[in-house]
Design a protein around this motif. Structure first.
Motif, PDB file in Angstrom:
ATOM      1  N   ILE A   1       0.839  -1.198   0.000  1.00 49.36           N
ATOM      2  CA  ILE A   1       0.000   0.000   0.000  1.00 49.36           C
ATOM      3  C   ILE A   1       0.878   1.254   0.000  1.00 49.36           C
ATOM      4  CG2 ILE A   1      -0.324   0.130   2.514  1.00 49.36           C
ATOM      5  CD1 ILE A   1      -3.266   0.859   1.901  1.00 49.36           C
ATOM      6  N   VAL A   2       2.021   1.197   0.680  1.00 44.02           N
ATOM      7  CA  VAL A   2       2.915   2.362   0.722  1.00 44.02           C
ATOM      8  C   VAL A   2       3.543   2.577  -0.653  1.00 44.02           C
ATOM      9  CG1 VAL A   2       4.950   3.363   1.795  1.00 44.02           C
ATOM     10  CG2 VAL A   2       3.360   2.036   3.175  1.00 44.02           C
ATOM     11  N   THR A   3       3.969   1.482  -1.308  1.00 41.81           N
ATOM     12  CA  THR A   3       4.502   1.602  -2.669  1.00 41.81           C
ATOM     13  C   THR A   3       3.452   2.216  -3.592  1.00 41.81           C
ATOM     14  OG1 THR A   3       5.765  -0.405  -2.257  1.00 41.81           O
ATOM     15  CG2 THR A   3       5.598   0.304  -4.533  1.00 41.81           C
ATOM     16  N   GLY A   4       2.225   1.725  -3.499  1.00 43.89           N
ATOM     17  CA  GLY A   4       1.156   2.219  -4.364  1.00 43.89           C
ATOM     18  C   GLY A   4       0.886   3.697  -4.147  1.00 43.89           C
ATOM     19  N   VAL A   5       0.767   4.074  -2.870  1.00 44.25           N
ATOM     20  CA  VAL A   5       0.464   5.459  -2.531  1.00 44.25           C
ATOM     21  C   VAL A   5       1.601   6.386  -2.974  1.00 44.25           C
ATOM     22  CG1 VAL A   5       0.424   6.966  -0.515  1.00 44.25           C
ATOM     23  CG2 VAL A   5      -1.151   5.044  -0.656  1.00 44.25           C
ATOM     24  N   SER A   6       2.854   5.964  -2.748  1.00 44.35           N
ATOM     25  CA  SER A   6       3.979   6.838  -3.082  1.00 44.35           C
ATOM     26  C   SER A   6       4.044   7.061  -4.597  1.00 44.35           C
ATOM     27  CB  SER A   6       5.289   6.259  -2.557  1.00 44.35           C
ATOM     28  OG  SER A   6       5.656   5.130  -3.289  1.00 44.35           O
ATOM     29  N   LEU A   7       3.788   6.002  -5.382  1.00 43.91           N
ATOM     30  CA  LEU A   7       3.813   6.171  -6.836  1.00 43.91           C
ATOM     31  C   LEU A   7       2.651   7.038  -7.313  1.00 43.91           C
ATOM     32  CD1 LEU A   7       4.989   2.636  -7.930  1.00 43.91           C
ATOM     33  CD2 LEU A   7       6.120   4.781  -8.463  1.00 43.91           C
ATOM     34  N   MET A   8       1.502   6.880  -6.659  1.00 46.12           N
ATOM     35  CA  MET A   8       0.363   7.711  -7.040  1.00 46.12           C
ATOM     36  C   MET A   8       0.688   9.186  -6.816  1.00 46.12           C
ATOM     37  SD  MET A   8      -3.422   7.731  -5.375  1.00 46.12           S
ATOM     38  CE  MET A   8      -3.650   9.308  -4.634  1.00 46.12           C
ATOM     39  N   LEU A   9       1.322   9.493  -5.674  1.00 37.62           N
ATOM     40  CA  LEU A   9       1.714  10.882  -5.399  1.00 37.62           C
ATOM     41  C   LEU A   9       2.687  11.379  -6.455  1.00 37.62           C
ATOM     42  CD1 LEU A   9       2.187  10.956  -1.506  1.00 37.62           C
ATOM     43  CD2 LEU A   9       0.368  11.989  -2.851  1.00 37.62           C
ATOM     44  N   LEU A  10       3.672  10.535  -6.804  1.00 33.55           N
ATOM     45  CA  LEU A  10       4.670  10.929  -7.812  1.00 33.55           C
ATOM     46  C   LEU A  10       3.994  11.263  -9.136  1.00 33.55           C
ATOM     47  CD1 LEU A  10       7.795  10.945  -8.714  1.00 33.55           C
ATOM     48  CD2 LEU A  10       7.236   8.730  -9.696  1.00 33.55           C
ATOM     49  N   PHE A  11       3.128  10.359  -9.607  1.00 34.26           N
ATOM     50  CA  PHE A  11       2.493  10.564 -10.909  1.00 34.26           C
ATOM     51  C   PHE A  11       1.618  11.815 -10.890  1.00 34.26           C
ATOM     52  CE2 PHE A  11       2.744   5.710 -11.253  1.00 34.26           C
ATOM     53  CZ  PHE A  11       3.986   5.783 -11.859  1.00 34.26           C
ATOM     54  N   THR A  12       0.904  12.013  -9.791  1.00 32.94           N
ATOM     55  CA  THR A  12       0.015  13.171  -9.727  1.00 32.94           C
ATOM     56  C   THR A  12       0.829  14.464  -9.741  1.00 32.94           C
ATOM     57  OG1 THR A  12      -1.317  11.774  -8.291  1.00 32.94           O
ATOM     58  CG2 THR A  12      -2.017  14.040  -8.530  1.00 32.94           C
ATOM     59  N   ILE A  13       1.941  14.471  -8.970  1.00 32.28           N
ATOM     60  CA  ILE A  13       2.766  15.688  -8.930  1.00 32.28           C
ATOM     61  C   ILE A  13       3.415  15.955 -10.283  1.00 32.28           C
ATOM     62  CG2 ILE A  13       4.938  16.572  -7.979  1.00 32.28           C
ATOM     63  CD1 ILE A  13       4.026  15.405  -5.307  1.00 32.28           C
ATOM     64  N   MET A  14       3.812  14.866 -10.970  1.00 35.06           N
ATOM     65  CA  MET A  14       4.431  15.037 -12.284  1.00 35.06           C
ATOM     66  C   MET A  14       3.393  15.435 -13.340  1.00 35.06           C
ATOM     67  SD  MET A  14       7.086  11.838 -12.244  1.00 35.06           S
ATOM     68  CE  MET A  14       7.356  11.730 -13.992  1.00 35.06           C
ATOM     69  N   GLY A  15       2.125  15.419 -12.962  1.00 36.49           N
ATOM     70  CA  GLY A  15       1.081  15.811 -13.896  1.00 36.49           C
ATOM     71  C   GLY A  15       0.720  14.723 -14.893  1.00 36.49           C
ATOM     72  N   LEU A  16       1.095  13.480 -14.580  1.00 34.97           N
ATOM     73  CA  LEU A  16       0.733  12.372 -15.474  1.00 34.97           C
ATOM     74  C   LEU A  16      -0.695  11.933 -15.183  1.00 34.97           C
ATOM     75  CD1 LEU A  16       3.926  10.130 -15.250  1.00 34.97           C
ATOM     76  CD2 LEU A  16       3.139  11.393 -17.246  1.00 34.97           C
ATOM     77  N   ASP A  17      -1.466  11.656 -16.228  1.00 31.70           N
ATOM     78  CA  ASP A  17      -2.792  11.098 -16.018  1.00 31.70           C
ATOM     79  C   ASP A  17      -2.652   9.643 -15.627  1.00 31.70           C
ATOM     80  OD1 ASP A  17      -4.427  13.243 -16.432  1.00 31.70           O
ATOM     81  OD2 ASP A  17      -4.455  12.993 -18.617  1.00 31.70           O
ATOM     82  N   LEU A  18      -3.348   9.238 -14.565  1.00 32.05           N
ATOM     83  CA  LEU A  18      -3.285   7.843 -14.161  1.00 32.05           C
ATOM     84  C   LEU A  18      -3.973   6.988 -15.218  1.00 32.05           C
ATOM     85  CD1 LEU A  18      -4.054   8.075 -10.339  1.00 32.05           C
ATOM     86  CD2 LEU A  18      -1.845   7.970 -11.471  1.00 32.05           C
ATOM     87  N   GLY A  19      -3.325   5.898 -15.612  1.00 34.50           N
ATOM     88  CA  GLY A  19      -3.891   5.035 -16.641  1.00 34.50           C
ATOM     89  C   GLY A  19      -2.950   3.876 -16.900  1.00 34.50           C
ATOM     90  N   PHE A  20      -2.974   3.358 -18.122  1.00 28.81           N
ATOM     91  CA  PHE A  20      -2.169   2.174 -18.420  1.00 28.81           C
ATOM     92  C   PHE A  20      -0.678   2.432 -18.221  1.00 28.81           C
ATOM     93  CE2 PHE A  20       0.191  -0.671 -21.210  1.00 28.81           C
ATOM     94  CZ  PHE A  20      -0.310  -1.889 -20.813  1.00 28.81           C
TER      95      PHE A  20
END
Lengths: 277, 263
Positions: free
Chosen positions: B107-126
């Motif tokens: 869950i920590v790995t998942g959350v940390s990557l989600m934060l990274l992608f959101t901050i980088m402005g990447l749309d979550l997807g494939f």
């Protein structure tokens, strides 16, 4: 090519997608949005001392510890029997123990609902036998059952692999020196298998303490664990600061836990050496 | 005592298989409800292939699994080779950092990557899910390939070079074939981890892109479609058959080897 060149992709990938994201989590955990921009703050950690969250944290530990203990108690005899067996079916049984892991883990857990729910298989059988229905689901016991079910193979395999290396002449020697089977087990087999038990504990405890799927399915949301709180903060409440603070706590717990497991492993390897000498 | 341990093994296997058997039986149940048995049917196996939600998430799962496992295998095998060859003390530190995604709570790995992608402005997807899967696949590849690199007899490669091979040739002709089985195992392990993953995918995908686990999770709240049971039954049977064939083959080879050695 120099051998360090082979490591460059790993370095880059780990820096960008492992270390940097964890740094972001730590950053969010120790900050708060203030009047003029983000400010350093321990507020998120202070909020964690709320009895509600402490209760959830304690419950996560309780569920994970009980599930891990049950995995050891149920898994050890399986590993022991398999390691000492010379049956031609041994390989098939090992495959059968590992096979459920290839079935989607959500689906396996969900399937327990059809067995345990109020109109489920088990209650239908109870009613047919003229017994009253039992509420199996949506309590702590159900969450523990789901956890044990999902992680039992992770306990059996490392213990099995360790016990395979046990030289049987050690047990013969113990018997020759007058130890009865129980004493030989307690003084030779069990200490020898401790590294296996420890890797099993590492593989079972960490996912159990942070699960949120099992608690949602088997507990029906009535037994929230620390994983559920993190999931809510990021997916529902959108409080990244508080969610990150809990994640940092979880990370620290996992690190401390792994440190002790590794140390125990090293110490017990020394012990194993002493037996052999 | 012998009988007791056999009975116990049977009991544990029954516990492990009870929900799986139930799920398989329900995949042939004419009723949509889990509670009642209304006779035998193959209908769910027919409608499965017409179910777009399930088929597209199966496609996403397999594509993400194969791609992430391929990339993780390349990065992980290279790293294992570099680490196994060097005898520097810093190898231990590099390894502990590289194993973080495997040891840390998912869950920590998942959350940390989600934060990274959101901050980088990447749309979550494939794409973001693929990156996440590569990230947790790499340590499993290192874990399987590194021990093999440490066992390599480097004098063979040196001998090849004495006999006129270039270092490049000696790598591809001597070292690489030696490592290939471990690299294959690493690929399969990271593929398995990717296909089975739920938690990390849950945090790193979005915009309607979902793999099988996420589709099942969404369904679990409204009721699992019987087609999912049918698909799982098919997947389970396929893996079971592959494992049996692979292992029976391995046992047979072992026996043949022993027999030929006796002669």
């Amino acid at each position: 090519m120099k051998k360090t060149a082979f490591l460059i992709p790993l370095y880059v990938w780990t820096a960008v997608f492992v270390l940097f994201p964890l740094a972001i989590v730590v950053y969010y955990a120790f900050t708060r949005p203030g009047a003029d921009g983000v400010v350093l703050s321990f507020e998120s950690f202070a909020r964690l001392s709320d009895p509600m969250y402490l209760g959830v944290l304690l419950k996560s530990f309780k569920v994970a510890i009980i599930a891990t203990l049950i995995c050891i108690l149920c898994g050890y005899p399986v590993a022991y029997t398999l390691a000492r067996s010379r049956s031609k079916y041994k390989l098939i049984i090992i495959i059968l123990i590992l096979l459920p892991m290839w079935m989607n883990f959500l689906l396996r857990t969900y399937s327990w609902l059809s067995i345990l729910e109020n109109t489920g298989l088990l209650n239908t059988i109870l009613v047919k036998m003229g017994l009253p229905k039992v509420r199996f689901l949506y309590n702590e016991g159900a969450v523990i059952l789901g956890t044990v079910y999902n992680y039992l193979p992770f306990m059996i395999m490392p213990i099995y692999l360790t016990l395979l290396k046990l030289d049987e002449s050690l047990l013969e020697a113990a018997a020759d020196l007058g130890a009865n089977p129980v004493r030989a087990f307690l003084r030779v087999t069990l200490p020898f298998s401790i590294p296996g038990i420890l890797s099993g504990v590492a593989m079972v405890f960490v996912p159990s303490v942070t699960t949120f799927v099992i608690s949602q399915l088997m507990g029906g949301g009535k037994v929230p664990l620390i994983g559920d709180v993190i999931e809510q903060q990021f997916r529902v409440v959108n409080d990244w600061h508080f969610g990150s603070a809990i994640s940092v706590i979880v990370m620290v717990i996992v690190l401390v836990f792994m440190y002790f497991i590794n140390r125990g492993d090293v110490e017990n390897n020394g012990n194993g050496g002493r037996i052999l000498r | 005592m012998k009988k007791l341990s056999k009975a116990y093994l049977g009991l544990v296997l029954a516990f492990l298989y009870a929900p799986i058997v139930v799920l398989m039986v329900y995949s042939f149940n004419a009723s949509k409800s889990r509670a009642v048995w209304q006779g035998f049917t193959f209908d769910w196996y027919k409608t499965l292939f017409a179910n777009e939600a399930i088929m597209s998430s199966l496609y996403t799962t397999l594509l993400c699994g194969v791609l992430s496992a391929l990339i993780a295998t390349v990065i992980g095998s290279m790293a294992a080779y570099g680490l196994g060859k060097s005898r520097k003390a810093s190898g231990g530190l590099v390894l502990s950092i590289a194993y973080i995604p495997m040891l840390n709570a998912e869950i920590v790995t998942g959350v940390s990557l989600m934060l990274l992608f959101t901050i980088m402005g990447l749309d979550l997807g494939f794409f973001t899910m693929l990156i996440a899967h590569i990230t947790f696949g790499i340590p499993y590849v290192i874990l399987t390939v590194l021990p093999k690199v440490r066992q390599i007899d480097w004098s063979l490669a040196a001998a090849a070079q004495d006999l006129g091979c270039t270092p490049w040739q000696s790598f591809w002709k001597i070292i690489f074939p030696e490592l290939l089985p471990a690299i294959g195992t690493g690929f399969l392990l990271s593929l398995t981890m990717s296909i089975d993953d739920f938690i990390i995918s849950f945090f790193t995908t979005g915009n309607g892109v979902s793999n099988l686990s996420i589709t099942i999770y969404t369904m679990a709240k409204r009721g699992i479609k019987p087609e999912i049971n049918a698909l799982s039954t098919i997947m389970f049977t396929v893996i079971f058959v592959i494992l049996i064939i692979a292992n029976v083959g391995a046992v047979k080879r072992e026996k043949d080897k022993k027999r030929s050695m006796r002669i």
